[in-house]
Design an enzyme around this catalytic site. Sequence first.
Site, PDB file in Angstrom:
ATOM      1  N   TYR A 171      21.472  84.874  24.182  1.00  0.00           N
ATOM      2  CA  TYR A 171      20.066  85.089  23.848  1.00  0.00           C
ATOM      3  C   TYR A 171      19.398  86.070  24.805  1.00  0.00           C
ATOM      4  O   TYR A 171      18.260  86.460  24.606  1.00  0.00           O
ATOM      5  CB  TYR A 171      19.281  83.802  23.648  1.00  0.00           C
ATOM      6  CG  TYR A 171      19.232  82.768  24.739  1.00  0.00           C
ATOM      7  CD1 TYR A 171      19.261  81.423  24.397  1.00  0.00           C
ATOM      8  CD2 TYR A 171      19.108  83.106  26.075  1.00  0.00           C
ATOM      9  CE1 TYR A 171      19.177  80.436  25.369  1.00  0.00           C
ATOM     10  CE2 TYR A 171      19.022  82.125  27.042  1.00  0.00           C
ATOM     11  CZ  TYR A 171      19.061  80.787  26.686  1.00  0.00           C
ATOM     12  OH  TYR A 171      18.970  79.821  27.647  1.00  0.00           O
ATOM     13  N   LYS A 223      17.787  85.647  31.892  1.00  0.00           N
ATOM     14  CA  LYS A 223      19.185  86.039  31.646  1.00  0.00           C
ATOM     15  C   LYS A 223      19.268  87.523  31.287  1.00  0.00           C
ATOM     16  O   LYS A 223      20.226  88.211  31.661  1.00  0.00           O
ATOM     17  CB  LYS A 223      19.803  85.193  30.537  1.00  0.00           C
ATOM     18  CG  LYS A 223      19.864  83.697  30.821  1.00  0.00           C
ATOM     19  CD  LYS A 223      20.967  83.318  31.759  1.00  0.00           C
ATOM     20  CE  LYS A 223      21.194  81.809  31.793  1.00  0.00           C
ATOM     21  NZ  LYS A 223      22.156  81.396  32.819  1.00  0.00           N
TER      22      LYS A 223
HETATM   23  C1  HXC Z   1       7.810  71.621  29.973  1.00  0.00           C
HETATM   24  C2  HXC Z   1       8.606  71.439  32.131  1.00  0.00           C
HETATM   25  C3  HXC Z   1       9.760  70.717  31.680  1.00  0.00           C
HETATM   26  C4  HXC Z   1       9.870  70.480  30.263  1.00  0.00           C
HETATM   27  C5  HXC Z   1       9.887  70.944  33.836  1.00  0.00           C
HETATM   28  N1  HXC Z   1       8.746  71.541  33.460  1.00  0.00           N
HETATM   29  N2  HXC Z   1      10.541  70.450  32.760  1.00  0.00           N
HETATM   30  N3  HXC Z   1       7.656  71.879  31.300  1.00  0.00           N
HETATM   31  N4  HXC Z   1       8.881  70.942  29.459  1.00  0.00           N
HETATM   32  N5  HXC Z   1      10.904  69.808  29.762  1.00  0.00           N
HETATM   33  C6  HXC Z   1       7.754  72.159  34.330  1.00  0.00           C
HETATM   34  C7  HXC Z   1       7.122  71.155  35.254  1.00  0.00           C
HETATM   35  O1  HXC Z   1       6.070  70.471  34.620  1.00  0.00           O
HETATM   36  C8  HXC Z   1       6.620  72.050  36.381  1.00  0.00           C
HETATM   37  O2  HXC Z   1       5.438  72.722  36.038  1.00  0.00           O
HETATM   38  C9  HXC Z   1       7.682  73.120  36.464  1.00  0.00           C
HETATM   39  O3  HXC Z   1       8.392  73.105  35.206  1.00  0.00           O
HETATM   40  C10 HXC Z   1       8.677  72.859  37.558  1.00  0.00           C
HETATM   41  O4  HXC Z   1       9.220  71.572  37.334  1.00  0.00           O
HETATM   42  P1  HXC Z   1       9.826  70.710  38.530  1.00  0.00           P
HETATM   43  O5  HXC Z   1      10.516  69.549  37.944  1.00  0.00           O
HETATM   44  O6  HXC Z   1       8.794  70.480  39.559  1.00  0.00           O
HETATM   45  O7  HXC Z   1      10.827  71.750  39.182  1.00  0.00           O
HETATM   46  P2  HXC Z   1      12.273  71.638  39.573  1.00  0.00           P
HETATM   47  O8  HXC Z   1      12.577  70.321  40.192  1.00  0.00           O
HETATM   48  O9  HXC Z   1      12.562  72.821  40.387  1.00  0.00           O
HETATM   49  O10 HXC Z   1      13.063  71.692  38.180  1.00  0.00           O
HETATM   50  C11 HXC Z   1      13.610  72.870  37.718  1.00  0.00           C
HETATM   51  C12 HXC Z   1      13.811  72.786  36.226  1.00  0.00           C
HETATM   52  C13 HXC Z   1      14.640  71.591  35.832  1.00  0.00           C
HETATM   53  C14 HXC Z   1      14.442  74.073  35.758  1.00  0.00           C
HETATM   54  C15 HXC Z   1      12.428  72.696  35.638  1.00  0.00           C
HETATM   55  O11 HXC Z   1      14.721  71.527  34.421  1.00  0.00           O
HETATM   56  C16 HXC Z   1      16.041  71.580  36.345  1.00  0.00           C
HETATM   57  O12 HXC Z   1      16.282  71.678  37.548  1.00  0.00           O
HETATM   58  N6  HXC Z   1      17.031  71.401  35.482  1.00  0.00           N
HETATM   59  C17 HXC Z   1      18.449  71.199  35.900  1.00  0.00           C
HETATM   60  C18 HXC Z   1      19.249  72.406  35.689  1.00  0.00           C
HETATM   61  C19 HXC Z   1      19.432  72.745  34.218  1.00  0.00           C
HETATM   62  O13 HXC Z   1      18.491  72.625  33.433  1.00  0.00           O
HETATM   63  N7  HXC Z   1      20.630  73.154  33.847  1.00  0.00           N
HETATM   64  C20 HXC Z   1      20.940  73.435  32.473  1.00  0.00           C
HETATM   65  C21 HXC Z   1      21.005  74.894  32.282  1.00  0.00           C
HETATM   66  S1  HXC Z   1      21.769  75.163  30.731  1.00  0.00           S
HETATM   67  P3  HXC Z   1       3.979  72.190  36.507  1.00  0.00           P
HETATM   68  O14 HXC Z   1       3.025  73.222  36.004  1.00  0.00           O
HETATM   69  O15 HXC Z   1       3.785  70.863  35.846  1.00  0.00           O
HETATM   70  O16 HXC Z   1       4.039  72.106  38.011  1.00  0.00           O
HETATM   71  C22 HXC Z   1      21.500  76.719  30.334  1.00  0.00           C
HETATM   72  C23 HXC Z   1      22.370  77.177  29.191  1.00  0.00           C
HETATM   73  C24 HXC Z   1      21.620  77.784  28.077  1.00  0.00           C
HETATM   74  O17 HXC Z   1      20.738  77.422  30.895  1.00  0.00           O
HETATM   75  C25 HXC Z   1      22.576  78.363  27.021  1.00  0.00           C
HETATM   76  C26 HXC Z   1      22.270  77.937  25.623  1.00  0.00           C
HETATM   77  C27 HXC Z   1      23.166  78.535  24.602  1.00  0.00           C
END
Ligand code: HXC
Length: 273
Positions: free
Chosen positions: A150, A165
Site C-alpha cells: 500500500y 511506508k
Molecule cells: C485510534 C489510536 C489507536 C487506535 C493508538 N492510537 N491506537 N488511535 N485508533 N486503534 C493513538 C492514541 O490514542 C495516541 O493518540 C497515539 O495513537 C499514540 O498511542 P500510544 O498508545 O500512546 O502510543 P504507543 O504506545 O507508542 O503505541 C504505538 C502504536 C501502537 C503504533 C499506536 O499501535 C503499537 O505500538 N502497536 C504495536 C506494533 C504494531 O502495531 N505492529 C503491527 C504492525 S503490522 P492520543 O492523541 O490519544 O495521544 C503492519 C503491517 C501492515 O504494519 C501490512 C498490511 C498488509
Amino acid sequence: MTRDTSGIGAEPPVALVTGGGTGLGLAIARRFAKDGYTLVIASRSAEHLAHGSDVLRAEGGTVLTVPTDVREPAQVDALFAKVKEKFGRLDVLVNNAAGNFVARSEEMSPNAWRAVVGIVLDGTFYCCRAAFPLLRASPRPAVVNIVASYAWLAGPGTAHSAAAKAGVVSLTRSLAVEWAPHGIRVNAVAPGPVRTEGTDRQLWVSEALTESVRSGIPLGRFGTPEEIASAVSFLAGREAAYITGEVLTVDGGQWLGHGVMDLLAQAKGRERA
Ligand code: HXC
C-alpha cells in the site's frame, strides 16, 4: 539450513533486526540465526525481547537484546554503540519495527499520526544513519527495510502507515544510490497479508475481515512469516549481490490481483457521510 558465510570475516557476521522480539521480526531473526549470523534484536518492550531471546537461544542462536524506541535518536545511537562495543561489526540491518492500527484519517489525532510515522519512517532513517559507520566497515553490508504494497497504492484506514511506508520506499532508493560507492546495498521487502499475533490484534480484527482479505489474494491464502523472512535473507545475502534499491513484493499476487484493500470499509462497514 546454514548459509555459506565464508569470505565475510573470521567472526560470525552480525544482523540487527528492529522489532525482532515477536512476529515477523522474530521470524526474520530466526532465519538469520539459521543462516549463521549472530543476532541483535531491538524493541521497546522488555517482554518481547525476553521472548525473542528465549526462542533464538533455544534454537542455538547467539543474541544480544537492546531495549530501544526507534523514534528516539539518542536511543538508536546508543543501540549501535552497544553493537560496536559488543561485536565490533554489523553486516545486516533489517528495519522491521512498525506500528499500525485502523482509523479514519479525519479521526486520527496528530499524536496518533506521529506515533506510526515516527516508528516507521523516522525510526528507519535513524537506524540507517546510525548503522552507516559499522556497515561501511563490513565486507558485505546490506540493509533490508520492511514496507507494504500500500506504499505505492493507497492505505484507506491506515493512511499513517501507508504514507510512512511510501517514505521508506523512497528512502530505500535514495540510500541505495548514496551508499553504493561504499558497497552497502539497500533494498526493501513488501509483505502482503501475513498472520501473526500482532497483525491479528491490530489489523485482522474479525473473521469476516480476515476471510474477505484472504479471498482477495490470488494465491488464496495469507503468507507466513517464514516466507517473508526467506525474501529478506535472499536480499541480504550474496545471491543478491547485484541488487540494490529494489522492492521485493511477497504477497501472493494480492496487489496485482485486487489492488487496494480497504481495511476500514471492510472492518467497520462502509458508512455514508
Ligand atoms: C485510534 C489510536 C489507536 C487506535 C493508538 N492510537 N491506537 N488511535 N485508533 N486503534 C493513538 C492514541 O490514542 C495516541 O493518540 C497515539 O495513537 C499514540 O498511542 P500510544 O498508545 O500512546 O502510543 P504507543 O504506545 O507508542 O503505541 C504505538 C502504536 C501502537 C503504533 C499506536 O499501535 C503499537 O505500538 N502497536 C504495536 C506494533 C504494531 O502495531 N505492529 C503491527 C504492525 S503490522 P492520543 O492523541 O490519544 O495521544 C503492519 C503491517 C501492515 O504494519 C501490512 C498490511 C498488509
